[in-house]
Design a protein around this motif. Structure first.
Motif, PDB file in Angstrom:
ATOM      1  N   ASP A 282       8.217  12.895  -4.201  1.00 43.93           N
ATOM      2  CA  ASP A 282       9.008  11.854  -5.051  1.00 43.93           C
ATOM      3  C   ASP A 282       8.060  10.584  -5.027  1.00 43.93           C
ATOM      4  OD1 ASP A 282      10.323   9.732  -5.932  1.00 43.93           O
ATOM      5  OD2 ASP A 282      12.195  10.968  -5.799  1.00 43.93           O
ATOM      6  N   ALA A 283       7.288  10.195  -6.312  1.00 41.62           N
ATOM      7  CA  ALA A 283       6.469   8.946  -6.062  1.00 41.62           C
ATOM      8  C   ALA A 283       7.178   7.706  -5.693  1.00 41.62           C
ATOM      9  CB  ALA A 283       5.647   9.003  -7.434  1.00 41.62           C
ATOM     10  N   ASP A 284       8.468   7.640  -6.012  1.00 42.54           N
ATOM     11  CA  ASP A 284       9.028   6.327  -5.879  1.00 42.54           C
ATOM     12  C   ASP A 284       9.489   6.297  -4.362  1.00 42.54           C
ATOM     13  OD1 ASP A 284       9.012   5.568  -8.509  1.00 42.54           O
ATOM     14  OD2 ASP A 284      10.984   6.368  -8.962  1.00 42.54           O
ATOM     15  N   VAL A 285       9.940   7.341  -3.765  1.00 42.95           N
ATOM     16  CA  VAL A 285      10.049   7.218  -2.108  1.00 42.95           C
ATOM     17  C   VAL A 285       8.854   6.989  -1.282  1.00 42.95           C
ATOM     18  CG1 VAL A 285      10.507   8.802  -0.400  1.00 42.95           C
ATOM     19  CG2 VAL A 285      11.939   8.929  -2.364  1.00 42.95           C
ATOM     20  N   ALA A 286       7.657   7.634  -1.976  1.00 42.44           N
ATOM     21  CA  ALA A 286       6.418   7.521  -1.164  1.00 42.44           C
ATOM     22  C   ALA A 286       5.888   5.778  -1.039  1.00 42.44           C
ATOM     23  CB  ALA A 286       5.273   8.250  -1.899  1.00 42.44           C
ATOM     24  N   THR A 287       6.067   5.289  -2.345  1.00 45.28           N
ATOM     25  CA  THR A 287       5.612   4.068  -2.564  1.00 45.28           C
ATOM     26  C   THR A 287       6.624   2.966  -1.852  1.00 45.28           C
ATOM     27  OG1 THR A 287       6.782   3.864  -4.686  1.00 45.28           O
ATOM     28  CG2 THR A 287       4.322   4.436  -4.775  1.00 45.28           C
ATOM     29  N   GLY A 288       7.784   3.453  -1.678  1.00 46.53           N
ATOM     30  CA  GLY A 288       8.716   2.581  -1.177  1.00 46.53           C
ATOM     31  C   GLY A 288       8.552   2.648   0.347  1.00 46.53           C
ATOM     32  N   GLN A 289       8.086   3.787   0.945  1.00 47.01           N
ATOM     33  CA  GLN A 289       7.949   3.515   2.450  1.00 47.01           C
ATOM     34  C   GLN A 289       6.692   3.067   2.946  1.00 47.01           C
ATOM     35  OE1 GLN A 289      10.270   4.673   4.524  1.00 47.01           O
ATOM     36  NE2 GLN A 289      11.597   4.637   2.963  1.00 47.01           N
ATOM     37  N   VAL A 290       5.312   3.286   2.395  1.00 55.60           N
ATOM     38  CA  VAL A 290       4.513   2.858   2.762  1.00 55.60           C
ATOM     39  C   VAL A 290       4.154   1.484   2.984  1.00 55.60           C
ATOM     40  CG1 VAL A 290       1.972   2.412   1.875  1.00 55.60           C
ATOM     41  CG2 VAL A 290       2.930   4.701   1.594  1.00 55.60           C
ATOM     42  N   PRO A 291       4.703   0.413   2.316  1.00 50.62           N
ATOM     43  CA  PRO A 291       4.614  -0.939   2.874  1.00 50.62           C
ATOM     44  C   PRO A 291       5.286  -1.241   4.145  1.00 50.62           C
ATOM     45  CG  PRO A 291       5.274  -0.868   0.615  1.00 50.62           C
ATOM     46  CD  PRO A 291       5.345   0.532   1.075  1.00 50.62           C
ATOM     47  N   ARG A 292       6.501  -0.620   4.401  1.00 46.08           N
ATOM     48  CA  ARG A 292       6.991  -0.647   5.797  1.00 46.08           C
ATOM     49  C   ARG A 292       6.301  -0.163   6.733  1.00 46.08           C
ATOM     50  NH1 ARG A 292      13.130  -1.169   4.992  1.00 46.08           N
ATOM     51  NH2 ARG A 292      13.682  -1.335   2.961  1.00 46.08           N
ATOM     52  N   MET A 293       5.309   0.880   6.505  1.00 44.87           N
ATOM     53  CA  MET A 293       4.575   1.649   7.552  1.00 44.87           C
ATOM     54  C   MET A 293       3.318   0.815   7.878  1.00 44.87           C
ATOM     55  SD  MET A 293       5.215   5.490   7.143  1.00 44.87           S
ATOM     56  CE  MET A 293       5.058   5.728   5.299  1.00 44.87           C
ATOM     57  N   VAL A 294       2.665   0.110   6.875  1.00 44.81           N
ATOM     58  CA  VAL A 294       1.604  -0.585   6.957  1.00 44.81           C
ATOM     59  C   VAL A 294       1.723  -1.949   7.661  1.00 44.81           C
ATOM     60  CG1 VAL A 294      -0.077  -2.252   5.442  1.00 44.81           C
ATOM     61  CG2 VAL A 294       0.472   0.450   4.897  1.00 44.81           C
ATOM     62  N   VAL A 295       3.059  -2.736   7.253  1.00 44.02           N
ATOM     63  CA  VAL A 295       3.276  -3.973   8.148  1.00 44.02           C
ATOM     64  C   VAL A 295       4.241  -3.655   9.229  1.00 44.02           C
ATOM     65  CG1 VAL A 295       4.644  -6.072   7.883  1.00 44.02           C
ATOM     66  CG2 VAL A 295       3.232  -5.096   5.945  1.00 44.02           C
ATOM     67  N   PRO A 296       3.861  -4.175  10.421  1.00 39.72           N
ATOM     68  CA  PRO A 296       2.741  -5.312  10.514  1.00 39.72           C
ATOM     69  C   PRO A 296       1.304  -4.777  11.229  1.00 39.72           C
ATOM     70  CG  PRO A 296       4.143  -5.332  12.528  1.00 39.72           C
ATOM     71  CD  PRO A 296       4.424  -4.117  11.714  1.00 39.72           C
ATOM     72  N   ALA A 297       1.204  -3.493  11.328  1.00 41.90           N
ATOM     73  CA  ALA A 297      -0.060  -3.018  12.004  1.00 41.90           C
ATOM     74  C   ALA A 297      -1.291  -3.306  11.283  1.00 41.90           C
ATOM     75  CB  ALA A 297       0.099  -1.355  12.180  1.00 41.90           C
ATOM     76  N   LEU A 298      -1.246  -3.431   9.941  1.00 42.59           N
ATOM     77  CA  LEU A 298      -2.372  -3.427   9.307  1.00 42.59           C
ATOM     78  C   LEU A 298      -2.589  -5.029   8.473  1.00 42.59           C
ATOM     79  CD1 LEU A 298      -3.150   0.062   8.105  1.00 42.59           C
ATOM     80  CD2 LEU A 298      -4.243  -1.295   9.969  1.00 42.59           C
ATOM     81  N   ALA A 299      -1.187  -5.395   8.307  1.00 44.98           N
ATOM     82  CA  ALA A 299      -1.348  -6.661   7.550  1.00 44.98           C
ATOM     83  C   ALA A 299       0.203  -7.242   7.647  1.00 44.98           C
ATOM     84  CB  ALA A 299      -1.041  -6.341   5.962  1.00 44.98           C
ATOM     85  N   ASP A 300       0.363  -8.592   7.379  1.00 38.57           N
ATOM     86  CA  ASP A 300       1.606  -9.397   7.517  1.00 38.57           C
ATOM     87  C   ASP A 300       2.556  -9.014   6.319  1.00 38.57           C
ATOM     88  OD1 ASP A 300       0.870 -10.495  10.109  1.00 38.57           O
ATOM     89  OD2 ASP A 300      -0.374 -11.861   8.882  1.00 38.57           O
ATOM     90  N   ALA A 301       2.020  -8.688   5.126  1.00 37.25           N
ATOM     91  CA  ALA A 301       2.879  -8.264   3.928  1.00 37.25           C
ATOM     92  C   ALA A 301       1.961  -7.339   3.221  1.00 37.25           C
ATOM     93  CB  ALA A 301       3.165  -9.693   3.133  1.00 37.25           C
ATOM     94  N   CYS A 302       2.995  -6.357   2.313  1.00 35.28           N
ATOM     95  CA  CYS A 302       2.244  -5.677   1.705  1.00 35.28           C
ATOM     96  C   CYS A 302       2.961  -5.270   0.295  1.00 35.28           C
ATOM     97  CB  CYS A 302       2.223  -4.174   2.334  1.00 35.28           C
ATOM     98  SG  CYS A 302       1.532  -2.789   1.378  1.00 35.28           S
ATOM     99  N   ILE A 303       2.467  -5.013  -0.952  1.00 36.35           N
ATOM    100  CA  ILE A 303       3.107  -4.758  -2.146  1.00 36.35           C
ATOM    101  C   ILE A 303       2.458  -3.575  -2.904  1.00 36.35           C
ATOM    102  CG2 ILE A 303       3.523  -5.790  -4.424  1.00 36.35           C
ATOM    103  CD1 ILE A 303       3.344  -8.487  -3.538  1.00 36.35           C
TER     104      ILE A 303
END
Length: 705
Positions: A282-303
């Motif tokens: 499900d593309a919407d599920v995938a894109t919805g979860q990625v920002p939460r996993m990228v932040v804060p390890a790799l950035a302070d905010a993600c879109i």
């Protein structure tokens, strides 16, 4: 040899550094030799205890008698000191901390000497101590003079200073001068909080005051800001004259550990994202979860912005490390969505496929004018990074990363984020292709699994659900049709497999069953026998389970208000009967006939049961009752219990409730079921059953004639 008094050039900087390091090491060695200090190195993995020559001699050993083990050390300890000293050693090992002890040793011949020892445990990357290193010296002669600890530490390669009860420096050794960047002449007599104001209200002050108040030594690790800007490992212990502090600089170690931690965190983040993307189509599920996993390890905010085939923003998800800024970030992401594909910087990223890194000011300047620019300005990024989401043949979206409070992405973080963007792009492309394939498969499945007939006094309901983790087509099928004599036939079957090949085989077998039953008018056992032989002739290389049930009546049965069900079962799950009185019976024979595709000459049996009008019969595939953590019998029992609980509901609702109760919308295997409810023939077909729908060539219901 050269002229006396002349200096010889040392050559390159590395050569000079090597000589300096040798000189420092030699100076420390000479200092310890002059002070009579011996060193020890205890390997906690192998158990080997190494002493230098001074320590071997101090403990009354020689090379032949010292066995290089901790037992050789404890054997010399005075019995009254042994328990405390071994406990301090164990504490240093357990806590990967410092060891400090003053103890007596008993030498051969009965002489007793006092020894002062200092050491520190070193740990591996897992935090477990692997070695204990330190130094010891004979303080018997200094026993009445406070042991001269400060003088001995002057030669040690570690910083040491002492503080008076008024927190003034009373002693500073040479290494402390170097580490603190201050001459001892300037420090002696000065209050530590004045000399080092950043220590006030910090872990330094808190720990020092606690040691003085409790009378107990403290050990800790702390960072001191500029001008020192370093990490230090300290041990402070109270004395009658104030506080003594032993410390070393561990900045390189802390930074190395921090980099290892960040590298591990980056690796873990990529692994978590990969797992998340692999587990969802499900593309919407995938894109919805990625920002939460990228932040804060790799950035302070993600879109994450997903684009459709026309370049318009189709979906947006975001996450900010600061909870108070999440709504602001979301508003910014939505406000720029309409103009995203028209931003020159974004166009460059989408067309070149290369990441773009900007300063905070540049990021704000490139944002669309108006609300987006105003919102991004309020987010106050110190840096920004944009990466494309590329599929197999075109760009599917954009990942925007923002950094705050002076943080900028490191080269390792950028490399990791490029990896994340590539994985997400491929996941989006896979989801797009999967969606198209699933839609096509559903259309194919629906075209093969047609709606059932609706005889005058028999209501038939069918359901099909593909496995949640498989393709949308499989080998499960149901069927319901009327034979020329007016009898109703139900079929349920399962071809091994969860793919288009299984679905294609299923379609052929379903057609064969219909053709055999309609052309011959045969009963269930004969239909399955002919089907098995046809599979052999047509070279079907697969195994199939199936059950066929035929509902028929004689005039006498019509008069009594009953219907006869004849059925034959080729290795399939047994039918379940719900009587008008609410009794549930599993119609299982003592021994099931073998599967189709094993032996085309196998004899097949029929079973017969007389049903009262108002009865309900359910045929289903094993996906409805089978679980990874339970066997088929347990699942069948659950289904029977559910049928008893919900059996009074209309048939359509009953089938939906059963499926929800058994698989909750996420079946592990394909689920197909067909149910029939025999309504009384002495009254009109109930409205809840819907209109009658039978072919014109089928004889009318004799009960209604």
């Amino acid at each position: 040899m050269g002229d006396a008094g002349q200096t010889r050039p040392l050559g390159s900087a590395p050569a000079r550094q090597h000589v300096d390091e040798m000189a420092t090491s030699l100076r420390g060695e000479l200092a310890m030799q002059a002070a009579g200090i011996g060193t020890f190195d205890w390997d906690l993995v192998t158990g080997v205890l190494d002493w230098d020559e001074r320590l071997v001699a101090l403990f009354g050993y020689d090379d032949a008698t010292f066995e290089r083990s901790i037992e050789g050390f404890t054997a010399r300890l005075h019995p009254d000191d042994r328990t405390e000293v071994t406990a301090r050693l164990q504490t240093a090992v357990d806590e990967c901390g410092d060891f400090s002890a003053l103890y007596r040793i008993c030498l051969p011949g009965g002489a007793i000497r006092w020894v002062s020892a200092q050491g520190r445990a070193l740990s591996g990357v897992d935090g477990v101590a692997t070695r204990l290193l330190g130094a010891a010296y004979d303080v018997t002669e200094q026993r009445g003079d406070a042991l001269g600890v400060a003088e001995v530490l002057e030669a040690m390669p570690a910083g040491f200073y002492s503080l008076s009860p008024g927190w003034r420096f009373t002693h500073v050794n040479a290494e402390a001068e170097r580490l603190l960047g201050r001459r001892r002449e300037d420090l002696l007599g000065e209050v530590i909080w004045d000399a080092f104001p950043a220590a006030v209200s910090s872990l330094f002050e808190e720990s020092y005051r606690r040691a003085v108040e409790t009378g107990q030594p403290v050990s800790f690790e702390a960072h001191y800001p500029a001008p020192l800007d370093g990490w230090y490992e300290l041990r402070a212990w109270p004395t009658a004259d104030g506080l003594s502090v032993y410390f070393i600089e561990v900045t390189d170690r802390v930074r190395a550990q921090d980099e290892l931690r960040r590298a591990a965190e980056r690796t873990l983040t990529v692994a978590r994202i990969s797992t998340e993307l692999a587990g969802s189509m499900d593309a919407d599920v995938a894109t919805g979860q990625v920002p939460r996993m990228v932040v804060p390890a790799l950035a302070d905010a993600c879109i994450v912005s997903v684009l459709d085939e026309h370049g318009h923003t189709r979906a947006v998800s975001s996450w900010h490390a600061d909870e108070a800024s999440r709504d602001l970030l979301q508003r910014y992401a939505r406000s720029r969505a309409a103009a995203l594909a028209g931003i020159p910087a974004v166009i460059r990223v989408l067309t070149t496929g290369e990441p773009l890194q900007l300063t905070g000011e540049q990021a704000v300047a490139t944002a669309p004018a108006g609300e987006p620019q105003e919102l991004l300005s309020r987010l106050a990024p110190s840096a920004a990074l944009a990466l494309p989401l590329r599929g197999r043949s075109h760009t599917l979206g954009l990942v925007s990363l923002f950094y705050t409070d002076g943080r900028v992405p490191t080269a390792d973080e950028v490399a990791t984020l490029r990896d994340v963007a590539e994985r997400l792009g491929m996941a989006l492309d896979n989801a797009r292709l999967y969606g198209a394939q699933r839609q096509l498969a559903l259309q194919l499945q629906h075209s093969m699994l047609t709606a059932p007939p609706e005889p005058d006094h028999a209501e038939i309901v069918v359901r099909y659900f593909p496995a949640a983790e498989a393709a949308a087509v499989g080998g499960d099928w149901y069927d319901a049709f009327l034979q020329a004599d007016g009898a109703t036939t139900l079929v349920i079957g399962d071809v091994a497999g969860h793919d288009s090949a299984a679905a294609a085989t299923m379609g052929q077998l379903r057609s064969l069953v219909r053709g055999i039953a309609l052309s011959t008018g045969a009963g269930p056992a004969a239909v399955l026998t002919d089907l098995d032989r046809a599979m052999e002739l047509l070279r079907f290389r697969t195994l199939v389970t199936a059950a066929v049930a035929r509902f028929e009546q004689t005039p006498d049965e019509i008069e009594r208000g009953t219907t006869r069900m004849r059925w034959s079962n080729a290795g399939h799950t047994p039918p379940i009967l719900l009587t008008p009185e609410g009794e549930v019976r599993v119609l299982a024979a003592e021994r099931a006939d073998i599967l189709l595709g094993v032996d085309p000459e196998a004899s097949r049996r029929e079973s017969v049961v007389e049903l009262d009008r108002g009865s309900t019969v359910l045929l289903y595939t094993d996906g409805l009752v089978e679980r990874r953590d339970a066997d088929l019998d347990a699942g069948t029992d659950r289904l029977a219990a559910a049928l008893a609980d919900f059996g009074d509901q209309p048939l359509q609702e009953l089938c939906d409730v059963l499926v929800h109760h058994m698989v909750d919308g996420h079946p592990d295997d394909d689920v197909a079921l067909v149910a029939v409810r025999l309504h009384p023939q002495d009254r009109p077909r109930p409205p809840v059953a819907g209109p009658t729908d039978v072919p014109a060539s089928v004889p009318a219901d004799p009960a209604g004639a």
